[in-house]
Design a protein around this motif. Sequence first.
Motif, PDB file in Angstrom:
ATOM      1  N   CYS A 193      20.694   8.584  54.887  1.00  8.01           N
ATOM      2  CA  CYS A 193      21.322   7.582  54.024  1.00  8.01           C
ATOM      3  C   CYS A 193      21.523   8.151  52.630  1.00  8.01           C
ATOM      4  N   GLU A 194      22.688   7.928  52.072  1.00  8.02           N
ATOM      5  CA  GLU A 194      22.970   8.278  50.691  1.00  8.02           C
ATOM      6  C   GLU A 194      23.002   6.984  49.883  1.00  8.02           C
ATOM      7  N   ILE A 201      25.825  20.118  45.384  1.00  3.59           N
ATOM      8  CA  ILE A 201      26.814  19.267  46.060  1.00  3.59           C
ATOM      9  C   ILE A 201      26.121  18.314  47.026  1.00  3.59           C
ATOM     10  N   HIS A 202      25.094  18.801  47.722  1.00  2.00           N
ATOM     11  CA  HIS A 202      24.364  17.972  48.686  1.00  2.00           C
ATOM     12  C   HIS A 202      23.710  16.771  48.010  1.00  2.00           C
ATOM     13  N   GLU A 245      33.888  18.348  49.088  1.00  3.36           N
ATOM     14  CA  GLU A 245      32.974  19.488  49.039  1.00  3.36           C
ATOM     15  C   GLU A 245      33.733  20.786  48.776  1.00  3.36           C
ATOM     16  N   LEU A 246      34.916  20.910  49.360  1.00  7.32           N
ATOM     17  CA  LEU A 246      35.725  22.114  49.139  1.00  7.32           C
ATOM     18  C   LEU A 246      36.151  22.203  47.671  1.00  7.32           C
ATOM     19  N   LEU A 247      36.565  21.091  47.094  1.00  8.17           N
ATOM     20  CA  LEU A 247      36.940  21.082  45.683  1.00  8.17           C
ATOM     21  C   LEU A 247      35.752  21.460  44.799  1.00  8.17           C
ATOM     22  N   VAL A 304      27.419  12.343  39.897  1.00  8.77           N
ATOM     23  CA  VAL A 304      26.266  11.915  40.696  1.00  8.77           C
ATOM     24  C   VAL A 304      26.688  11.210  41.984  1.00  8.77           C
ATOM     25  N   ALA A 305      27.890  10.663  42.014  1.00  5.04           N
ATOM     26  CA  ALA A 305      28.335   9.954  43.221  1.00  5.04           C
ATOM     27  C   ALA A 305      29.851   9.859  43.236  1.00  5.04           C
ATOM     28  N   ILE A 306      30.402   9.849  44.438  1.00  3.77           N
ATOM     29  CA  ILE A 306      31.832   9.607  44.620  1.00  3.77           C
ATOM     30  C   ILE A 306      31.989   8.638  45.786  1.00  3.77           C
ATOM     31  N   LEU A 307      32.620   7.510  45.533  1.00  2.41           N
ATOM     32  CA  LEU A 307      32.961   6.574  46.590  1.00  2.41           C
ATOM     33  C   LEU A 307      34.424   6.775  46.955  1.00  2.41           C
ATOM     34  N   GLY A 308      34.734   6.535  48.204  1.00  9.78           N
ATOM     35  CA  GLY A 308      36.119   6.665  48.626  1.00  9.78           C
ATOM     36  C   GLY A 308      36.505   5.584  49.615  1.00  9.78           C
TER      37      GLY A 308
END
Length: 371
Positions: free
Chosen positions: A242-243, A76-77, A64-66, A39-43
């Motif tokens: 905003c995400e 993905i969006h 997104e490529l992965l 549901v979410a990825i922080l980096g």
Amino acid sequence: MTVQMREARVHRLPMSAPNDTSAIANLIASGEIDPGSIVAILGKSEGNGCVNDFTRGYAVQSLELLLSSYLDTARIHNICMVMSGGTEGALSPHWILFEAMSAMKANPARFPEGALALGTHVTDDFAPEEIGRLAQVEAVAAGVHAAMAQAGIARVEDVHFVQIKCPLLTAERIRAAGGASQVATTDTLRSMGLSRGASALGVALALGEISKAELSNAAIGADLSLFSTRASCSAGVELMGCEILIMGMSSQWSGPLAIGHAVMGDALDVDPVRGVLRSFGLGENGQLDPAGRARITALLVKAEASKSGHVRGARHTMLDDSDISSTRHARGFVAGALGGLIGHSELFVSGGAEHQGPDGGGPCAIICDRT
């Protein structure tokens, strides 16, 4: 009687470069991560965290490529990808990946207070003239309510942290809007602060920390007595909306993970953070021992240079450095203070805390494994 519930899983994984998704790919390949449950990825990426920090967009593109090998574009969006640039000092670049799984739980009373609950929302894109203004505040407030509903969190007091990625203004976006008279500012670096501030005020409005009557375009970035104690907002060039990721506690979720939050009064104020650790039974007065450290799944915090130019009466020079943005100094300083408490350097420290906690301080959240 069994109860159908959801369970949050959180993975903190190393990153050797903004395009290094290998740690995520390996866990997908081993079955430890289900791409459909993300549901979410922080980096935390190693750029400068300013307007021209393209490590954030590079990281999103790499994710997104992965994921394109497993998920369609629409899915993905809907994954919140919040990239925060800047790993000053010894901060280590890393990913924090959140999954929401279906779970069957025979004994929902094991943790009567429930468990970590996750909710997300992606707003529509903003027009450049809306960035840093009330339109952004109101859209974020509505998005927070939508994410709470998705998470099954009914009470605002059960929301412990709201992580947001928000847009900024560039020279091209200002031109597209019709020039200086149409936008909140023509200073692209300042636009980051206004966008972060508008997003944070949206969280504060949604959670009842401020009233709508207190808000105006003029108050954004100016009246710093208005703030949220649970908002963490990071601005970037890689998006126009905003995400929003909501993290809280809900009886509709199971599992060992829980979240607590505190507010640092200034950049040295580690005692509130220590209080959250004690609430999880981690009562050491010094640095966490290896066993306690292993229970901390994630630590997320806001950092900023105090506008007064002082920390506890002593002068700081973070605001006077014309070569390095004060947000970069603040990230490194707070990371050092909290890294010494936790005992590792994979901390999600985000700079720029406009309307996010008191001047010079900021909200902090800890996700802990209770087992």
